[in-house]
Design a protein around this motif. Structure first.
Motif, PDB file in Angstrom:
ATOM      1  N   THR A   1     -23.869  -6.112 -85.298  1.00  0.00           N
ATOM      2  CA  THR A   1     -22.874  -6.160 -84.308  1.00  0.00           C
ATOM      3  C   THR A   1     -21.753  -5.382 -84.470  1.00  0.00           C
ATOM      4  O   THR A   1     -21.181  -5.663 -85.677  1.00  0.00           O
ATOM      5  CB  THR A   1     -22.404  -7.701 -83.923  1.00  0.00           C
ATOM      6  OG1 THR A   1     -23.574  -8.495 -83.602  1.00  0.00           O
ATOM      7  CG2 THR A   1     -21.597  -7.871 -82.586  1.00  0.00           C
TER       8      THR A   1
ATOM      9  N   ASN B   1     -25.515  -5.872 -81.233  1.00  0.00           N
ATOM     10  CA  ASN B   1     -25.762  -4.422 -80.294  1.00  0.00           C
ATOM     11  C   ASN B   1     -26.145  -3.217 -80.922  1.00  0.00           C
ATOM     12  O   ASN B   1     -25.836  -2.325 -80.552  1.00  0.00           O
ATOM     13  CB  ASN B   1     -24.368  -4.341 -79.273  1.00  0.00           C
ATOM     14  CG  ASN B   1     -23.167  -4.444 -80.264  1.00  0.00           C
ATOM     15  OD1 ASN B   1     -23.266  -4.188 -81.738  1.00  0.00           O
ATOM     16  ND2 ASN B   1     -22.042  -4.710 -80.044  1.00  0.00           N
TER      17      ASN B   1
ATOM     18  N   GLN C   1     -26.306  -4.363 -74.617  1.00  0.00           N
ATOM     19  CA  GLN C   1     -25.569  -5.438 -75.272  1.00  0.00           C
ATOM     20  C   GLN C   1     -24.166  -5.058 -75.625  1.00  0.00           C
ATOM     21  O   GLN C   1     -23.632  -5.910 -76.397  1.00  0.00           O
ATOM     22  CB  GLN C   1     -26.334  -5.933 -76.656  1.00  0.00           C
ATOM     23  CG  GLN C   1     -27.812  -6.186 -76.513  1.00  0.00           C
ATOM     24  CD  GLN C   1     -27.777  -7.473 -75.824  1.00  0.00           C
ATOM     25  OE1 GLN C   1     -28.197  -7.794 -74.798  1.00  0.00           O
ATOM     26  NE2 GLN C   1     -27.550  -8.611 -76.670  1.00  0.00           N
ATOM     27  N   CYS C   2     -23.773  -4.018 -75.109  1.00  0.00           N
ATOM     28  CA  CYS C   2     -22.363  -3.589 -75.508  1.00  0.00           C
ATOM     29  C   CYS C   2     -21.222  -4.089 -74.331  1.00  0.00           C
ATOM     30  O   CYS C   2     -20.273  -3.173 -73.960  1.00  0.00           O
ATOM     31  CB  CYS C   2     -22.475  -2.086 -75.488  1.00  0.00           C
ATOM     32  SG  CYS C   2     -23.208  -1.243 -76.692  1.00  0.00           S
TER      33      CYS C   2
END
Length: 275
Positions: A52, A40, A25-26
């Motif tokens: 996040t 993330n 998710q980065c």
């Protein structure tokens, strides 16, 4: 926020605990993660996505906690009382506008963008007249980018703890915003228009650094002359290579959240600025 859930809680990355990155998710640009792929950070215990992390060039480093994944609990210790206005008026709270490398300080660029949004709102896109001195020297170019020039300008003055209110009272006051409570300073028994400004930026405008080794009058202070000659190593302030340009994103995001944006005049102003 233009994306994400409402009521998210923002904290400094150093204040986060027991979380691990979700590498898949980065997504981001060449310098880091920008949160475009969603949360993330996951809880180390259960693996649920809870926050996040933002760490990209040109952005504040933040951790945004998802409201449906965390619980807010009061601290065991009572909160410390916020500093009072007299304490915040001390000169050591000043934030210099120019960094040592000659670039404009990012805090200044952001703070001026936010303040200009409030200034546009309270003046309803009308001309303004700034006071002479540091306010005009540092903010004049920035104000000229966002507000028109012309007759019947509304007067603007600097006011706050330690310096009071100019007389006669200007139409609009530039005042410090409290760094803890977020409330703007107001003169006693005065409910006229104010524009809140970052406290560190305001403190520099209210108490500017010495800018010249030559006094306005009287004798030179000790240490300025060496063997009767003006020293060539006097620490002159850094000079940026361009005029101060406010952060346009800070201006835009602040303006669209002010109630005044709903008026027809400011709505036309906003629509005219959009590409």
């Amino acid at each position: 926020m233009s994306f994400g859930a409402r009521n998210r809680i923002v904290i400094a990355p150093g204040d986060s605990r027991s979380m691990t990155l979700l590498l898949e998710q980065c997504d981001g640009n060449c310098w880091g993660v920008d949160g475009r792929a969603g949360p993330n950070l996951a809880c180390e215990g259960c693996g649920r996505a809870v926050a996040t992390r933002i760490d990209d060039c040109g952005r504040w480093q933040t951790v945004w906690l998802e409201p449906d994944a965390v619980l807010r609990r009061p601290s065991v210790l009572p909160p410390a009382p916020p500093p009072d206005w007299d304490d915040l008026a001390r000169a050591e709270h000043r934030v210099p506008p120019v960094d040592p490398d000659g670039s404009w300080n990012r805090r200044w660029e952001t703070a001026v963008g936010v303040a200009l949004a409030h200034l546009v709102a309270v003046t309803e896109d009308r001309p303004v007249a700034l006071p002479s001195g540091p306010v005009t020297d540092l903010l004049g170019h920035a104000v000229g980018r966002y507000l028109p020039t012309g007759p019947d300008a509304r007067t603007v003055g600097l006011a706050g703890p330690g310096i009071g209110t100019p007389r006669p009272r200007p139409d609009v006051l530039l005042v410090p915003r409290h760094p803890v409570t977020g409330t703007p300073w107001r003169p006693p028994a005065d409910d006229a228009e104010v524009v809140p400004l970052d406290n560190g930026v305001w403190a520099f405008l209210a108490h500017p650094d010495e800018t010249s080794p030559l006094p306005a009058s009287g004798l030179l202070p000790d240490g300025v002359l060496r063997d009767g000659v003006l020293r060539d190593d006097y620490p002159l302030p850094p000079r940026p290579w361009r005029l101060l340009t406010p952060d346009d994103y800070a201006f835009e995001y602040t303006l669209v959240r002010l109630p005044a944006i709903r008026t027809p005049r400011l709505r036309r102003y906003h629509e005219g600025r959009r590409p």
